[in-house]
Scaffold this active site. Structure first.
Site, short mmCIF file in Angstrom:
data_model
loop_
_atom_site.label_atom_id
_atom_site.label_comp_id
_atom_site.label_asym_id
_atom_site.label_seq_id
_atom_site.Cartn_x
_atom_site.Cartn_y
_atom_site.Cartn_z
CD GLU A 47 -52.21 -2.25 98.19
OE1 GLU A 47 -51.78 -1.36 98.92
OE2 GLU A 47 -53.09 -2.05 97.33
CB CYS A 63 -48.99 -0.78 95.07
SG CYS A 63 -49.12 -2.46 95.68
CB CYS A 77 -47.05 -4.49 92.22
SG CYS A 77 -48.59 -3.68 92.55
CG HIS A 96 -46.81 1.32 90.45
ND1 HIS A 96 -47.65 1.98 89.60
CD2 HIS A 96 -47.55 0.39 91.08
CE1 HIS A 96 -48.87 1.48 89.72
NE2 HIS A 96 -48.83 0.49 90.61
NE ARG A 120 -52.04 -7.52 93.05
CZ ARG A 120 -50.81 -7.61 93.56
NH1 ARG A 120 -49.78 -7.12 92.88
NH2 ARG A 120 -50.60 -8.16 94.73
CB SER A 139 -56.03 -3.44 90.72
OG SER A 139 -55.21 -4.54 91.04
CB CYS A 177 -53.21 -4.61 93.66
SG CYS A 177 -51.76 -3.87 94.35
CB CYS A 199 -52.49 -0.54 92.05
SG CYS A 199 -50.87 -1.05 92.50
#
Ligand code: SF4
Ligand code: SF4
Lengths: 351, 639
Positions: free
Chosen positions: B15, B67, B70, B74, B542, B567, B613, B616
């Site tokens: 991502e 993101c 995910c 968030h 993550r 991340s 990711c 993020c």
């Protein structure tokens, strides 16, 4: 105006079962050569036709496209995005597997560049991009994410190239450009006030760069999966669909979500939700007082619905946040206030 | 700086946008990557800056778009931060549903990561097409004996014929490999047999169909996926008074009989796919590539903020909340420091700092995120060599990434599934062990450390800190969470009794409350809000994710908003220490030997094992310089 009839509206597929369909000899021969099931192909095309609100008479032409020795090439590039648009497209499904992502990837298009899915990386990915964009009018360019207007700002660099230059190069030979998602269509989140990176929509950037190509905006944050795949398929089969002034296909964006919302019945006389989880909420009352932006939002959420037709925002109890409209992050509502829970300003829509 | 001879840009199957530069010596095939390696993010949007002055109830929708992969975590971290700032408690049902939404996110995300983002590093598609279908069918029955993708039956040779045929007629015979084009097919590091390749490739395709079934859970409770709706104060969904189908006359919500059945089926499908397909496939892969348990380790420091509160512990609805009982969290809030991988250390939020020495920001360096002030400061090379006349090359001696480097107690920490499993294993050895911790120990001891003769991999516990360990731990936590949602039978060998699962617990309580009716009113009387910073946290798929929000008591709007994202911990650049501590990605890549210098497959294997990711990881703090002075460490220091 053609309308999407909502093939999930009453839990049924609106495409009729396929009767006898005549295909030309070449197409029949290709079907045999490819070893695919004729019946499977035709039923899946019927699903796709319904997705595009097209009559069944289109099926022979579609069959021809699908089995042609060369599949149409799609190059999908990502800029300032969140990958939500691609995630959404991967959820794509149509009755009888028609435009399911597997079918799309294997049989219908050749997805020649897409960073999240492609096997190649680094130099091999760059080489793949160069190959895929080499032929004039050779591919449809799908884009997600906005692009920082100033090329050397450093806010977007990929493969050593700025968003502006990367887009310019890829757009050069494109047959048509399809910005997917509100970021690419209208600037979206990166462009929300105060637009820290100077992000612009694809249409604005095209004007800046003097690129003139057929353009179809597919807004939504993210768009409904079947609207993404349906738009691409429509273009590949029939060319440009009829567009509104914001370059959105009217088949999907011709009505507001309010027009087709099952709670519209309660808009005038109630019940209306006053607090989440109140009596009206459990009944499924109108969410206008909770800030629902349905009356000003053009999208197909209340007809096609989400995730194979199982729900959509208002059905699950939250108002529409207006995510398919330009600058929805900064909409001014009643008393000049921004916010998803602020009532729409009076007069901002026709009741 | 030596000119790098390994550059991967763009890193694909992640991502976001990422660049890797490294130098391998000797400079040819068989070279080894040295300490010069750098990992950089080259895209920024400024989401936190956009949040200033907004309604705190809206923040979830903005942060979700950090993101789209995910998205749920968030959104929920944001509502938890606002709830913490205003002392808003949510009803039990909201916590059940939030647990299931985050849980579904884990299962969906981890399975798709394995098959769609990671598998092609290990599975050779070209070899798969040469496989014997009958051999593959025999392997399928052995490896995945309960999986019946063939119209409800076990796969046969004809089934694999049809898959090969689809790939051949769709891609190969037309000379259009599409998204499989230009992969490293035939690379010497590929080790699976043709049948193994074909088996995993068939699951790549099956997982696409499966994935869009299981995200229906998000649609039932949140109206759509990606980016389902959540709300400060609970959940925006309500049980339907019309249990039949919704209509203009009868009304109703998606939480009717049909909708709840869809959610339940989603939960069951997740558990089935994990048990029948994902877990055995990962164990097969780990067996064939067990040398990768010695490659890709980080410094051995791990961190977890904690996730999955236990709603049954709530004593009084709306006055206390599940989030207030962190010792019941499935994923603990703890730290592990090298070399003691089995020893839990308490987490202290005040030890978190953000470093920008090598990040394109100006402002203070090495301070707590609540006091950091930074602004964009792009000092990198000009892009577009054809315009600038110079090659685009990043320099590890100066600033080179849009990601900042968070540090804990001055150390780089790895977060994510590996951290989760080590920390759960470590807790299983204490008196606070939860049943899920005991199950983690049971499966690690059997599947990882157990002898190959008994179906294990014969690997040391410490070897979990590796590329293959990350893949294994991601699978194991997926199983733990899928079972937690759907329920599980007793495992007496692990000393664990049966559990009914969150879905059933929620279902039994479904007519209860979904929303705290005083939530919005509290935020509306902003002058009386407590003078504090709200801290919301989750463990994302993550890893450790935290949001901080300060609400203005004069306007009720957001004064400052900050995130430290999973991340970011893993993907951040070097810090300003001397000598600098590289980020976990960078540490993990050092020492990789490349069979072919121009096909750095080995680098991709390790980078993808972290599941990058990057949307993020990149964010910016308030440029106006309004430090957050007081931090509510209430939720951070427990446990
Ligand atoms: S439109 Fe929405 S979902 Fe799509 S990239 Fe932008 S923020 Fe993500
Ligand atoms: S205002 Fe919203 S909830 Fe009410 S009818 Fe319109 S779209 Fe539906």
């Amino acid at each position: 105006m053609v309308r999407v009839l909502g093939y999930f509206r009453d839990g049924k597929n609106f495409a009729e079962p396929v009767g006898e369909i005549e295909l030309d000899a070449d197409t029949e021969a290709r079907i045999a050569e490819l070893g695919i099931s004729r019946r499977g192909l035709l039923t899946s095309l019927a699903g796709m036709a319904s997705l595009m609100a097209l009559p069944q008479s289109i099926i022979p032409a579609m069959a021809q496209t699908v089995v042609s020795p060369k599949k149409p090439s799609v190059v999908y590039m990502s800029f300032q995005e969140c990958t939500g648009c691609l995630e959404s497209m991967v959820n794509s499904f149509a009755f009888r597997g028609g435009a399911s992502i597997e079918n799309l990837l294997l049989n219908i298009i050749s997805l020649d560049y897409q960073e999240t899915l492609m096997a190649a990386a680094g130099a091999q990915a760059e080489e793949q991009l160069a190959n895929a964009t080499a032929t004039p009018n050779g591919y449809v360019l799908v884009v997600d994410g906005s692009i920082p207007q100033i090329a050397n700002s450093g806010f977007f660099v990929s493969g050593g190239r700025s968003g502006v230059e990367r887009f310019r190069a890829a757009a050069q030979n494109a047959l048509a450009i399809v910005p997917v998602g509100t970021c690419a269509s209208f600037g979206g989140l990166p462009k929300a006030d105060p637009n820290p990176t100077g992000a612009v929509s694809i249409r604005t950037l095209m004007t800046q760069l003097g690129i003139s190509k057929p353009l179809i905006n597919v807004p939504g944050c993210p768009p409904i999966p079947e609207v993404i795949t349906g738009t691409i398929l429509y273009y590949l089969t029939k060319g440009l669909p009829s567009l509104d002034s914001l370059k959105r296909p009217k088949i999907y964006y011709g009505e507001t979500v309010h027009d087709e919302c099952y709670r519209e019945e309660y808009f005038e006389d109630g019940p209306r939700v006053a607090v989440f989880d109140d009596k009206a909420a459990r009944f499924g009352g109108c969410l206008i007082d909770m800030g629902c932006k349905g009356p000003v939002t053009h999208n197909a959420c209340s007809t096609i619905k989400w995730n194979q037709g199982v729900s959509f925002p208002m059905m699950a109890g939250h108002g529409c946040i207006g995510c398919a409209e330009p600058d929805f992050w900064d909409r001014l509502n009643i008393n000049g206030k921004k916010g998803f829970y602020q009532r729409l300003a009076p007069g901002s829509f026709d009741d | 700086m030596t000119d790098p001879n390994v550059i991967i840009d763009p890193v694909t199957r992640i991502e976001g946008h990422l660049r890797i530069q490294a130098y391998a010596t000797p400079a040819g095939d068989g070279g080894t990557i040295g300490a010069d390696v750098l990992v950089a993010s080259t895209m920024v949007r400024g989401v936190e800056k956009i949040l200033q002055g907004r309604d705190p109830r809206d923040a979830w929708a903005f942060t979700q778009r950090i993101c789209g992969v995910c998205t749920v975590v968030h959104g929920l971290t944001s509502v938890r931060a606002v709830e913490a700032a205003a002392n808003i408690k949510v009803p039990k049902n909201a916590d059940y549903i939030r647990n299931m939404m985050i849980g579904a996110q884990y299962v969906h995300d981890h399975v798709m990561h394995f098959y769609h983002l990671h598998a092609l590093d290990w599975v050779d598609v070209v070899s798969a097409l040469t496989a014997s279908s009958s051999e593959t069918a025999a392997l399928a029955v052995k490896n995945n004996p309960t999986y019946k993708p063939n119209n409800g039956a076990l796969p046969t040779a004809a089934y694999f014929d049809s898959i090969k045929n689809a790939l051949n007629s769709g891609l190969v015979s037309r000379g259009q490999l599409g998204f499989f084009s230009n992969g490293y097919w035939g690379h010497p590091a590929y080790k699976l047999s043709p049948a193994e390749n074909l088996l995993l490739l068939s699951h790549y395709l099956e997982a696409l169909t499966w994935a869009r079934e299981v995200v229906k859970l998000h649609a039932i409770f949140g109206g759509k996926d990606p980016h389902p709706n959540v709300v400060v104060g609970g959940m925006p969904c309500s049980i339907s008074t019309n249990t039949g189908s919704i209509s203009e006359r009868a009304g109703g919500t998606s939480l009717n009989t049909a909708g709840l059945t869809i959610a339940k089926n989603a939960v069951l499908k997740m558990q089935q796919f994990v048990d029948q397909v994902y877990a055995p496939d990962v164990r097969l892969l780990a067996l064939r590539y067990s040398d990768w348990a010695k490659i890709g380790k980080t410094t051995g420091n791990f961190l977890s903020f904690g996730e999955f509160p236990d709603p049954t512990r709530v004593k009084t609805e709306l006055t206390d909340g599940a989030i207030d009982y962190p010792d019941g969290y499935i994923l603990p809030q703890n730290v592990i420091t090298s070399p003691n991988l089995k020893t839990l250390v308490g987490f202290d939020q005040s030890k978190v700092t953000e470093n920008i020495t090598h990040s394109w920001y100006s402002g203070s360096d090495g301070v707590h995120p609540s006091a950091a002030t930074t602004d964009f400061n792009y000092t990198g090379p000009a892009p577009d060599p054809e315009i600038s006349g110079k090659p685009y090359m990043l320099d590890p001696a100066v600033k080179y990434s849009w990601i900042k480097s968070p540090r804990y107690n001055g150390k780089a920490m790895e977060v994510g599934p590996l951290a989760h499993i080590l920390i759960m294993y470590a807790r299983s050895l204490t008196t606070k062990a939860l049943p899920t911790d005991k199950l983690v120990k049971y499966y690690v001891d059997r599947w990882w450390s157990g002898s190959t003769a008994s179906g294990g991999l014969g690997l040391a516990y410490e070897d979990l800190n590796s590329t293959m360990g990350r893949i294994f731990c991601r699978m194991l936590e997926t199983k733990i969470i899928a079972d937690q949602m759907a329920g599980r039978p007793a495992v007496s060998a692990a000393g664990v009794t049966s559990f009914t699962g969150w879905y059933n617990q929620y279902y039994a309580n479904r007519t209860g409350k979904y929303f705290n009716p005083t939530a919005f009113a509290k935020l509306a009387s902003y002058a009386t809000l407590p003078d504090k910073v709200g801290f919301g946290f989750t463990e994302a798929p993550r890893g450790a994710l935290g949001h901080w929000v300060k609400i203005s008591r004069s306007t009720g709007m957001i004064e400052n908003y900050q995130c430290i994202v999973a991340s970011q911990w893993n993907a951040g650049p070097r810090d300003g220490a001397s000598p600098p501590n590289p980020g976990p990605y960078e540490t993990a890549l050092m020492g990789h030997k490349l069979a072919r210098l121009n096909q750095p497959l080995e680098v991709l294997r390790t980078i993808h094992s972290f599941d990058p990711c990057i949307g993020c990881a990149v964010h910016i703090l308030d440029p106006e310089g309004k430090p957050l002075v007081e931090v509510d460490i209430n939720h951070a220091t427990r446990c």
